[in-house]
Structures are given as structure tokens and as C-alpha cells.
Design an enzyme around this catalytic site. Structure first.
Site, mmCIF file in Angstrom:
data_model
loop_
_atom_site.group_PDB
_atom_site.id
_atom_site.type_symbol
_atom_site.label_atom_id
_atom_site.label_comp_id
_atom_site.label_asym_id
_atom_site.label_seq_id
_atom_site.Cartn_x
_atom_site.Cartn_y
_atom_site.Cartn_z
ATOM 1 N N LYS A 180 -3.240 -12.237 -8.515
ATOM 2 C CA LYS A 180 -4.500 -12.683 -8.005
ATOM 3 C C LYS A 180 -5.459 -11.858 -8.651
ATOM 4 O O LYS A 180 -5.308 -10.540 -8.842
ATOM 5 C CB LYS A 180 -4.380 -13.033 -6.594
ATOM 6 C CG LYS A 180 -4.359 -11.759 -5.890
ATOM 7 C CD LYS A 180 -4.291 -11.917 -4.198
ATOM 8 C CE LYS A 180 -3.832 -10.844 -3.488
ATOM 9 N NZ LYS A 180 -4.944 -9.743 -3.127
ATOM 10 N N LYS A 212 0.760 -1.112 0.070
ATOM 11 C CA LYS A 212 -0.009 -0.065 -0.042
ATOM 12 C C LYS A 212 0.872 1.206 -0.087
ATOM 13 O O LYS A 212 0.500 2.181 -0.598
ATOM 14 C CB LYS A 212 -0.903 0.046 1.311
ATOM 15 C CG LYS A 212 -1.904 -1.188 1.132
ATOM 16 C CD LYS A 212 -3.059 -0.955 0.201
ATOM 17 C CE LYS A 212 -3.981 -1.886 -0.317
ATOM 18 N NZ LYS A 212 -4.439 -3.156 0.206
ATOM 19 N N LYS A 258 -10.094 -6.775 -6.180
ATOM 20 C CA LYS A 258 -11.149 -5.663 -6.397
ATOM 21 C C LYS A 258 -10.711 -4.452 -7.097
ATOM 22 O O LYS A 258 -11.387 -3.865 -7.767
ATOM 23 C CB LYS A 258 -11.740 -5.360 -4.925
ATOM 24 C CG LYS A 258 -12.605 -6.371 -4.296
ATOM 25 C CD LYS A 258 -13.355 -5.585 -2.842
ATOM 26 C CE LYS A 258 -13.615 -6.444 -2.016
ATOM 27 N NZ LYS A 258 -12.532 -6.616 -0.625
HETATM 28 P P1 TYM Z 1 -10.540 -8.652 1.475
HETATM 29 O O1 TYM Z 1 -11.817 -8.015 1.448
HETATM 30 O O2 TYM Z 1 -9.383 -8.098 0.622
HETATM 31 O O3 TYM Z 1 -10.885 -10.157 0.770
HETATM 32 C C1 TYM Z 1 -12.002 -10.808 1.307
HETATM 33 C C2 TYM Z 1 -11.891 -12.144 1.341
HETATM 34 O O4 TYM Z 1 -11.447 -12.804 -0.037
HETATM 35 C C3 TYM Z 1 -10.329 -13.395 0.003
HETATM 36 N N1 TYM Z 1 -9.679 -13.029 -1.327
HETATM 37 C C4 TYM Z 1 -9.071 -14.056 -2.134
HETATM 38 N N2 TYM Z 1 -8.990 -15.411 -1.862
HETATM 39 C C5 TYM Z 1 -8.540 -16.455 -2.835
HETATM 40 N N3 TYM Z 1 -8.080 -15.871 -4.153
HETATM 41 C C6 TYM Z 1 -8.126 -14.275 -4.243
HETATM 42 N N4 TYM Z 1 -7.587 -13.958 -5.399
HETATM 43 C C7 TYM Z 1 -8.429 -13.539 -3.339
HETATM 44 N N5 TYM Z 1 -8.779 -12.289 -3.330
HETATM 45 C C8 TYM Z 1 -9.586 -12.212 -2.123
HETATM 46 C C9 TYM Z 1 -9.507 -12.798 1.242
HETATM 47 O O5 TYM Z 1 -8.446 -13.617 1.482
HETATM 48 C C10 TYM Z 1 -10.612 -12.546 2.290
HETATM 49 O O6 TYM Z 1 -10.608 -14.034 2.873
HETATM 50 N N6 TYM Z 1 -8.238 -7.742 5.619
HETATM 51 C C11 TYM Z 1 -9.408 -8.474 5.102
HETATM 52 C C12 TYM Z 1 -10.683 -8.222 5.703
HETATM 53 C C13 TYM Z 1 -10.804 -8.379 7.128
HETATM 54 C C14 TYM Z 1 -10.696 -9.581 8.128
HETATM 55 C C15 TYM Z 1 -11.165 -9.275 9.235
HETATM 56 C C16 TYM Z 1 -10.610 -11.087 7.395
HETATM 57 C C17 TYM Z 1 -10.907 -7.432 8.064
HETATM 58 N N7 TYM Z 1 -11.104 -8.085 9.433
HETATM 59 C C18 TYM Z 1 -11.156 -10.474 10.120
HETATM 60 C C19 TYM Z 1 -10.808 -11.969 8.373
HETATM 61 C C20 TYM Z 1 -11.004 -11.608 9.615
HETATM 62 C C21 TYM Z 1 -9.330 -8.171 3.577
HETATM 63 O O7 TYM Z 1 -8.813 -7.064 3.264
HETATM 64 O O8 TYM Z 1 -10.007 -8.768 2.893
#
Ligand code: TYM
Length: 335
Positions: free
Chosen positions: A198, A116, A201
Site C-alpha cells: 500500500k 515494526k 508515509k
Molecule cells: P496513519 O497515520 O498510519 O494513517 C492515517 C490514516 O490513513 C489511513 N491510511 C490508508 N488508507 C488507505 N490506503 C492506504 N494506503 C493508507 N495508508 C494510511 C489509515 O488507515 C489511517 O486512517 N494508528 C493510526 C493513527 C491513530 C488513530 C487513532 C486512528 C492514532 N490514534 C485513533 C484512528 C483513531 C495510524 O497510524 O494512522
């Protein structure tokens, strides 16, 4: 299971845009299975999204979209607590207390933080630095031990475990160790269609399949995926970008379809045009029902409000109980 109680599950998704296949296969697919067996807390990480998205014009539609898409994928708000991070104020209290157990050096070394900083050098705020502390607060607030996430979240989970252990060591045993979880042995990384990195979003939108993409757009994206002239001899190893296409196929296509193309590849007789056409049709069949269901939920604001209120109520009960234990353990009790 602990004392006959169901294990506690917690996870979250940021409200920074449209959900995609990575979110589905890395996270939501697991949520939907886990809701049958565990006590589950799933939330929209709206506060986390402020670390990188200071403009909040899109926040409300994004939060609604994440909720609607989760439900359209099969999450049942009656069975789980589905809530917004900002509705559970105890999150902020635990985040603040955990900050005293997190060191600047380890936070600066976090991969997501370094990424970031590279992407947005003009907005390196303290919230970004302490992002993993807020994530640990989300998880520990419910004393969760299982956290269904994709592979990209592995480091954050390791940090959550460290903070939990430090807390327990310093103040007494309150938190179980949380672990990243996926049905099947390994955490998943859904690759992007351009053969690099990967699905995500925010990056390379054309290489990511969103749960809201039209049939036509899905076909277009898949037909554009990188291929080559094909293997020049039988049983050659696959280049990464071809491996990725097969990986996507394993997520949405029937086993005999995959087998056929694997055999064609190993005979050096594969036609990538046919492979992509088949993948596109299987992908359309997978995404269409989710997109259509999400669209009708997304526009039903009264329903979404009810869901958010119900979810927050459940989450607050668990959060309040944990915070009692936390304050007691730290010694923040003077009478
Ligand atoms: P975020 O919003 O980036 O993604 C949400 C979930 O989707 C999974 N993910 C993927 N899995 C496989 N392949 C991909 N290309 C891929 N892109 C995204 C992420 O691993 C995630 O499970 N920091 C976290 C959000 C968060 C969170 C939490 C997660 C905030 N508090 C507490 C678990 C527990 C995040 O940015 O996810």
C-alpha cells in the site's frame, strides 16, 4: 444517533511524514463528509509517532504539515475539534487505565507490532507494544462510535472494541463499541504504484503519491508504474498491478474516462502509455489545489497555533466528562 444526539466520530493521523493519497482516500475524505453530520474529533497522533521516531527534530514541522494538509483537504477547524494528541492529557490517564485490560499475548500478536519488530529490532519499546491501547484511549476518550480509517487499521479497531467491552464488563457500561467507518461499504486500501503493498508515509516513497508532490513528480511517478505488454486476448483478468492503476483512476478520474480504458482493456486494445498519461493528468488536477492551499497554511504559524488551541479546548471538555465517568465506574472516588 443516540437520544437525538449526533453520533460521535474520532480519528487520528500520525505525524511521521508527508500525507499521501492513502491518508486522503482512507481517512481525510471521510472526515470532510462526516464533519457536516456528526460531532467530530480529529487529531494529530504526535505521541504515537514517538514509538517509532525517537528523534524529534522533525516533529514540529510534521505536526504543522498534518494540520495544514487536513485543512487544505477541506476539514473545517470551526466545525470539528482538530487537535494534537499531546495537548489532551486525559489521553495518558485513560491509556494507563486501559493497559490493565490489555494482555501481553494479544498485543504481541498485533500485525503492526510484528511488522515494526521486524523493521526495527533495536527499538522494541513498551510504547510500541501498547500502541493499540493508546489508540483505544484516543477513541474511547470521546466515547466515539465511528472511526473513519483505512483498511490497515481494522485490527486496531477490533482491539479498541475488545478493550471497551472488557471495561464495560468489569466496571460498568461507559463506552459504546467503536467501529471502523468508510462511506461506501468497504474500508479502503490505496495500493502503491509498484504493485506491491500500500501507499505509505515511510516505505517506497517513489511508489507513493504525496499531497505535496509537484506536478512533474506526480507525472514521473505514474509513468514509472509497473505495466506489461498488455492483454493477449479479450476479457482477460487483470494482473494486480494493472488492477491497481484502474483503482487509482477510479479515485480521481471521470467515470467515462475509466469506462473507455476498461473497454479498451477488454478488447485487448489498451495502450498503457495513454492510460498512465491520462491518470497522471487527472492526478495532477486533483493534487495541485490541495498542495497549494496546504503550503500557504503550513507557513502561517499564528493561525496553526489558534487552531490547535481551539481544538484542544473542545477535546478537553469531552475528555474531562468521560474521565469523570471512568473514575466513577472503576471506583477511584473515595469521598
Ligand atoms: P496513519 O497515520 O498510519 O494513517 C492515517 C490514516 O490513513 C489511513 N491510511 C490508508 N488508507 C488507505 N490506503 C492506504 N494506503 C493508507 N495508508 C494510511 C489509515 O488507515 C489511517 O486512517 N494508528 C493510526 C493513527 C491513530 C488513530 C487513532 C486512528 C492514532 N490514534 C485513533 C484512528 C483513531 C495510524 O497510524 O494512522
Amino acid at each position: 444517533m443516540e437520544n437525538g444526539k449526533k453520533a460521535i466520530v474520532m480519528s487520528g493521523i500520525r505525524s511521521t511524514g508527508f500525507l499521501h493519497l492513502g491518508n486522503y482516500f482512507g481517512a481525510i475524505r471521510n472526515y470532510v463528509r462526516m464533519q457536516e453530520e456528526y460531532t467530530c474529533y480529529f487529531m494529530v497522533a504526535d505521541i504515537h509517532s514517538l514509538t517509532t521516531h525517537p528523534d524529534t527534530k522533525e516533529l514540529k514541522p510534521n505536526v504543522h504539515r498534518v494540520l495544514a494538509e487536513n485543512i487544505a483537504c477541506g476539514l473545517d477547524p470551526e466545525k470539528v475539534a482538530l487537535y494534537c494528541q499531546s495537548h489532551v492529557y486525559e489521553t495518558a490517564e485513560l491509556y494507563m487505565l486501559l493497559n490493565m485490560l490489555a494482555y501481553k499475548g494479544e498485543l504481541e500478536k498485533t500485525t503492526t507490532f510484528k511488522d515494526k519488530v521486524r523493521q526495527h529490532p533495536e527499538n522494541v519499546n513498551a510504547g510500541l507494544l501498547t500502541y493499540p491501547v493508546l489508540q483505544a484511549a484516543d477513541i474511547l476518550l470521546h466515547r466515539a462510535s465511528l472511526v473513519p480509517v483505512g483498511k490497515d487499521q481494522e485490527q486496531h479497531l477490533e482491539m479498541s472494541r475488545n478493550f471497551a467491552n472488557r471495561f464495560n464488563h468489569r466496571y460498568g457500561n461507559v463506552f459504546p463499541e467503536p467501529y471502523a467507518f468508510n462511506f461506501g461499504e468497504e474500508l479502503i486500501k490505496v495500493p502503491s504504484l509498484d504493485g506491491t503493498g500500500k501507499m505509505s508515509k515511510s516505505e517506497n516513497q517513489y511508489a507513493t503519491i504525496f499531497l505535496s508532490d509537484s506536478d512533474e513528480l506526480i507525472r514521473k511517478k505514474i509513468m514509472k508504474a509497473k505495466t506489461d505488454a498488455g492483454p493477449s486476448a479479450p476479457n482477460m483478468p487483470k494482473p494486480d498491478y494493472i488492477e491497481n492503476i484502474f483503482l487509482l483512476m477510479k479515485l480521481v478520474s471521470a467515470p467515462d474516462t475509466i469506462l473507455k480504458f476498461e473497454e479498451d482493456y477488454n478488447k485487448a486494445a489498451i495502450r498503457y502509455g495513454d492510460l498512465k498519461k491520462q491518470l497522471a493528468e487527472d492526478m495532477v488536477a486533483f493534487v495541485t489545489p490541495i498542495r497549494e492551499k496546504a503550503e500557504s497554511i503550513r507557513t502561517d504559524e499564528a493561525y496553526l497555533r489558534r487552531i490547535m488551541e481551539m481544538g484542544a479546548e473542545k477535546a478537553r471538555i469531552s475528555a474531562a466528562a468521560t474521565m469523570e465517568k471512568v473514575r466513577e465506574a472503576i471506583g477511584l472516588k473515595y469521598y
